[in-house]
Design an enzyme around this catalytic site. Structure first.
Site, PDB file in Angstrom:
ATOM      1  CE  LYS A 286       0.851   2.230  14.730  1.00 13.19           C
ATOM      2  NZ  LYS A 286       0.503   2.406  13.943  1.00 13.19           N
TER       3      LYS A 286
ATOM      4  CD  GLU B 118      -0.969   0.741   3.690  1.00 13.13           C
ATOM      5  OE1 GLU B 118      -0.936   2.358   3.318  1.00 13.13           O
ATOM      6  OE2 GLU B 118      -1.426   0.398   4.919  1.00 13.13           O
TER       7      GLU B 118
END
Ligand SMILES: O=c1[nH]cc([C@@H]2O[C@H](COP(=O)(O)O)[C@@H](O)[C@H]2O)c(=O)[nH]1
Length: 318
Positions: free
Chosen positions: A165, A30
């Site tokens: 995260k 990405e």
């Protein structure tokens, strides 16, 4: 520079095109991680190193981005540097943003959702990133749920990441992935990792211990045409996990600041990442780079194992 090959409205780098045509392993990468995830020049250097790691492990890297309105699969060195220097001036591009960036002739750095869209269009089955988006904390009030999760629910691409995260709500992220029918596996563990540390307290039923096992899982999903994506979480390497607790404290502070400043929507992740990096004196960036490289190594090995498994049985999507 080698000429890109035009497929529909997408330009594919010749190396990527020929690898796909011949059933050789390709790994999609990405570009939001380059433009918004890290500062220049670390973003450029990391992007180049990640591409080299993919090559050293036997696969062809295909970094995906929209430049001047054209989606590219496999960027040249000049394009990669341009993206890295432009940084946040490039539009963070999720699936919903693609038509706008293309029609306006803009520059778009693809998130996990948009990268999956393009990877699938040309038949790249494996995609490596650092972390994916998820359900934000207090998502039950804000409805802030990353489109990465719905994309995983409808696009058959396997995403290799270090988990999610803890700036996000990890248990709800896993619940949402279950609702979307996404297979979530962890490499070498049953506990879903939380990006900077190996632990999240959340167990997953699918554990994989070799690239070959990962390839078999991907192949089963594809043979049954389930149409859903797969998330393979690779825990951060042990040497870097040690700093995880210190980083975790910084995350808690950054979260409080974001709330105070009312930073919401697609601004939230870049704000939190940059703030955590400041608060940890750069330690979070070092750990972030290490785990992305580790994921690239794993992703390349998985894509090599998958190509071996499928040798002669898969036709290119091009
Ligand atoms: O640890 C990270 N998580 C997520 C991102 C990026 O943020 C996107 C998710 O953003 P949002 O929460 O706005 O959907 C991901 O797809 C990825 O591109 C990142 O750079 N680093």
């Amino acid at each position: 520079m080698n000429q890109f090959i035009e497929k529909g409205h997408i330009k594919v780098a010749p190396e990527v095109y020929h690898a796909l045509m011949n059933g050789r392993p390709v790994v999609a990468l990405e570009s939001t991680i380059i433009s918004h995830g890290m500062p220049y020049p670390q973003n450029y250097e990391t992007a180049k190193e990640v591409e080299s790691i993919v090559r050293e492990n036997g696969a062809v890297p295909a970094t995906i981005a929209i430049l001047d309105g054209t989606p590219f699969i496999g960027l040249s060195d000049d394009q990669l540097r341009r993206l890295a220097i432009l940084g946040r001036k490039v539009q963070k591009t999720a699936r919903r943003d693609i038509p706008h960036i293309v029609s306006a002739g803009g520059n778009g750095a693809t998130t996990v959702s948009a990268t999956m869209v393009f990877a699938h269009k040309v038949g790249i089955p494996v995609f490596v990133t650092g972390g994916i988006g998820g359900v934000h904390r207090h998502g039950e009030q804000t409805m802030d749920i990353s489109s990465d999760l719905t994309e995983l629910g409808k696009t058959p691409v396997t995403v290799i990441s270090a988990g999610v995260k803890s700036i996000l709500d990890i248990p709800r992220t896993l619940e949402y992935l279950e609702t979307q029918g996404v297979t979530v596996a962890v490499y070498g563990s049953n506990e879903f990792p939380s990006f900077f540390t190996e632990n999240s307290g959340c167990q997953v039923p699918c554990r994989l211990d070799s690239p070959e096992e990962c390839a078999k899982l991907i192949d089963a999903n594809s043979n049954l045409s389930l149409g859903t994506g797969i998330l393979i979480a690779v825990p951060i390497p042990k040497d870097y996990a040690a700093s995880g607790n210190m980083i975790e404290r910084a995350i808690q502070q950054a979260l409080a600041e974001a709330k105070e400043k009312n930073v919401i929507g697609n601004e939230a992740t870049p704000f939190l990442l940059a703030r955590v990096n400041e608060l940890t004196g750069g330690a979070s960036l070092v750990a972030n780079i290490a785990l992305v490289k580790n994921n690239a190594r794993m992703g390349a090995r998985i894509s090599v194992a998958l190509a071996k498994l499928r040798r002669g049985t898969v036709r290119s999507a091009l």
